[in-house]
Design an enzyme around this catalytic site. Structure first.
Site, PDB file in Angstrom:
ATOM      1  N   GLU A  59      39.944  52.224  30.990  1.00  0.00           N
ATOM      2  CA  GLU A  59      39.690  53.592  30.538  1.00  0.00           C
ATOM      3  C   GLU A  59      40.979  54.378  30.278  1.00  0.00           C
ATOM      4  O   GLU A  59      40.929  55.518  29.789  1.00  0.00           O
ATOM      5  CB  GLU A  59      38.851  54.342  31.586  1.00  0.00           C
ATOM      6  CG  GLU A  59      37.373  53.979  31.581  1.00  0.00           C
ATOM      7  CD  GLU A  59      37.058  52.603  32.144  1.00  0.00           C
ATOM      8  OE1 GLU A  59      37.707  52.191  33.118  1.00  0.00           O
ATOM      9  OE2 GLU A  59      36.183  51.912  31.578  1.00  0.00           O
ATOM     10  N   ALA A  81      46.514  48.887  38.117  1.00  0.00           N
ATOM     11  CA  ALA A  81      46.813  47.596  38.761  1.00  0.00           C
ATOM     12  C   ALA A  81      45.684  46.628  38.433  1.00  0.00           C
ATOM     13  O   ALA A  81      44.569  46.769  38.950  1.00  0.00           O
ATOM     14  CB  ALA A  81      46.953  47.759  40.271  1.00  0.00           C
ATOM     15  N   VAL A  82      45.974  45.696  37.550  1.00  0.00           N
ATOM     16  CA  VAL A  82      44.994  44.660  37.202  1.00  0.00           C
ATOM     17  C   VAL A  82      45.396  43.395  37.944  1.00  0.00           C
ATOM     18  O   VAL A  82      46.538  42.930  37.823  1.00  0.00           O
ATOM     19  CB  VAL A  82      44.953  44.415  35.681  1.00  0.00           C
ATOM     20  CG1 VAL A  82      43.916  43.343  35.353  1.00  0.00           C
ATOM     21  CG2 VAL A  82      44.656  45.713  34.932  1.00  0.00           C
ATOM     22  N   ILE A  83      44.459  42.878  38.726  1.00  0.00           N
ATOM     23  CA  ILE A  83      44.764  41.692  39.541  1.00  0.00           C
ATOM     24  C   ILE A  83      43.819  40.567  39.137  1.00  0.00           C
ATOM     25  O   ILE A  83      42.593  40.768  39.049  1.00  0.00           O
ATOM     26  CB  ILE A  83      44.641  42.028  41.039  1.00  0.00           C
ATOM     27  CG1 ILE A  83      45.657  43.140  41.375  1.00  0.00           C
ATOM     28  CG2 ILE A  83      44.908  40.784  41.888  1.00  0.00           C
ATOM     29  CD1 ILE A  83      45.568  43.664  42.783  1.00  0.00           C
ATOM     30  N   THR A  87      37.650  35.004  37.119  1.00  0.00           N
ATOM     31  CA  THR A  87      37.310  34.923  35.693  1.00  0.00           C
ATOM     32  C   THR A  87      38.478  35.446  34.857  1.00  0.00           C
ATOM     33  O   THR A  87      39.530  35.793  35.402  1.00  0.00           O
ATOM     34  CB  THR A  87      36.042  35.748  35.393  1.00  0.00           C
ATOM     35  OG1 THR A  87      36.330  37.128  35.675  1.00  0.00           O
ATOM     36  CG2 THR A  87      34.874  35.283  36.232  1.00  0.00           C
ATOM     37  N   HIS A  89      38.674  38.190  33.217  1.00  0.00           N
ATOM     38  CA  HIS A  89      38.588  39.626  32.927  1.00  0.00           C
ATOM     39  C   HIS A  89      39.961  40.263  32.801  1.00  0.00           C
ATOM     40  O   HIS A  89      40.179  41.156  31.993  1.00  0.00           O
ATOM     41  CB  HIS A  89      37.789  40.345  34.017  1.00  0.00           C
ATOM     42  CG  HIS A  89      38.534  40.472  35.305  1.00  0.00           C
ATOM     43  ND1 HIS A  89      38.524  39.497  36.277  1.00  0.00           N
ATOM     44  CD2 HIS A  89      39.369  41.437  35.750  1.00  0.00           C
ATOM     45  CE1 HIS A  89      39.298  39.876  37.273  1.00  0.00           C
ATOM     46  NE2 HIS A  89      39.826  41.044  36.991  1.00  0.00           N
TER      47      HIS A  89
HETATM   48  N1  RBF Z   1      40.244  47.629  36.569  1.00  0.00           N
HETATM   49  C1  RBF Z   1      41.521  47.640  37.004  1.00  0.00           C
HETATM   50  O1  RBF Z   1      42.233  48.634  36.815  1.00  0.00           O
HETATM   51  N2  RBF Z   1      42.030  46.559  37.694  1.00  0.00           N
HETATM   52  C2  RBF Z   1      41.309  45.428  37.910  1.00  0.00           C
HETATM   53  O2  RBF Z   1      41.822  44.490  38.540  1.00  0.00           O
HETATM   54  C3  RBF Z   1      39.979  45.394  37.423  1.00  0.00           C
HETATM   55  N3  RBF Z   1      39.236  44.286  37.606  1.00  0.00           N
HETATM   56  C4  RBF Z   1      37.995  44.239  37.067  1.00  0.00           C
HETATM   57  C5  RBF Z   1      37.225  43.073  37.169  1.00  0.00           C
HETATM   58  C6  RBF Z   1      35.984  42.983  36.577  1.00  0.00           C
HETATM   59  C7  RBF Z   1      35.208  41.714  36.668  1.00  0.00           C
HETATM   60  C8  RBF Z   1      35.463  44.104  35.884  1.00  0.00           C
HETATM   61  C9  RBF Z   1      34.105  44.037  35.224  1.00  0.00           C
HETATM   62  C10 RBF Z   1      36.187  45.274  35.800  1.00  0.00           C
HETATM   63  C11 RBF Z   1      37.450  45.355  36.398  1.00  0.00           C
HETATM   64  N4  RBF Z   1      38.204  46.530  36.309  1.00  0.00           N
HETATM   65  C12 RBF Z   1      39.478  46.547  36.765  1.00  0.00           C
HETATM   66  C13 RBF Z   1      37.592  47.779  35.807  1.00  0.00           C
HETATM   67  C14 RBF Z   1      37.820  48.047  34.329  1.00  0.00           C
HETATM   68  O3  RBF Z   1      39.160  48.490  34.107  1.00  0.00           O
HETATM   69  C15 RBF Z   1      36.846  49.150  33.866  1.00  0.00           C
HETATM   70  O4  RBF Z   1      37.016  50.295  34.647  1.00  0.00           O
HETATM   71  C16 RBF Z   1      35.385  48.728  33.959  1.00  0.00           C
HETATM   72  O5  RBF Z   1      35.171  47.484  33.330  1.00  0.00           O
HETATM   73  C17 RBF Z   1      34.452  49.775  33.304  1.00  0.00           C
HETATM   74  O6  RBF Z   1      34.757  49.912  31.915  1.00  0.00           O
END
Ligand code: RBF
Length: 157
Positions: A59, A81-83, A87, A89
């Site tokens: 977002e 922080a994307v970890i 999968t 994702h």
């Molecule tokens: N958002 C993050 O900022 N970091 C993450 O590690 C992260 N992991 C996610 C894993 C999955 C399986 C999903 C579905 C969403 C994840 N999201 C994560 C949330 C994503 O950025 C977003 O807010 C949602 O998918 C709603 O649009």
């Protein structure tokens, strides 16, 4: 000797936008704290920093763009922080977010700072949020100020 373009001083009234993701908030809160502290050390008043929390990193670009469209800010810091999980994702989020942020920066002619950690493990994220690899929120704030100053220099030349 070439002519080096030096960043101009940052005006005290400079306003900065920060978009920060709630996912992995234990990490992103530290990135935010580092960024705000660094901006304060460099003379940016708290009152001139607006922070928008978004649900996740996905977002970030939309809200960054909307904040830019207000015309109030000199830079937008994007923190998340994307970890990696089980999968793919993380690959989709990282690719989408990084490309959108670059598009926004070039379309709106504004520094959009990439402070989204893209880690394989939580441990890597901890190390980059005030651990033994520094704090990427701090680096993002420093990069924002350098870019604001450099763009001001280019505007004046
Ligand atoms: N958002 C993050 O900022 N970091 C993450 O590690 C992260 N992991 C996610 C894993 C999955 C399986 C999903 C579905 C969403 C994840 N999201 C994560 C949330 C994503 O950025 C977003 O807010 C949602 O998918 C709603 O649009």
């Amino acid at each position: 000797m070439p002519n080096f373009l030096l960043p101009a001083p940052i005006p005290a009234e400079t306003r900065i936008a920060i978009v920060v993701a709630e996912w992995n908030k234990n990490i992103t809160q530290k990135l935010l704290d580092g960024a705000v502290a660094t901006l304060a050390e460099r003379g940016i008043d708290d009152a001139n920093i607006d922070v928008a929390w978004v649900p996740g990193s996905w977002e970030i670009p939309l809200v960054a763009m909307r904040m830019i469209e207000t015309g109030s800010y000199s830079a937008v810091l994007c923190l998340g922080a994307v970890i990696r999980g089980e999968t793919t994702h993380d690959e989709h989020i990282n690719r989408g977010v990084s490309m959108a942020m670059m598009d926004i920066a070039l379309e709106f002619d504004m520094p959009v700072l990439f402070g989204v950690l893209t880690c394989n493990t939580l441990e890597q994220a901890i190390h980059r949020a005030g651990g033994n690899v520094g704090n990427k929120g701090v680096e993002c704030a420093e990069a924002a100020l350098q870019m604001i100053g450099l763009l001001a220099t280019l505007d004046a030349s």
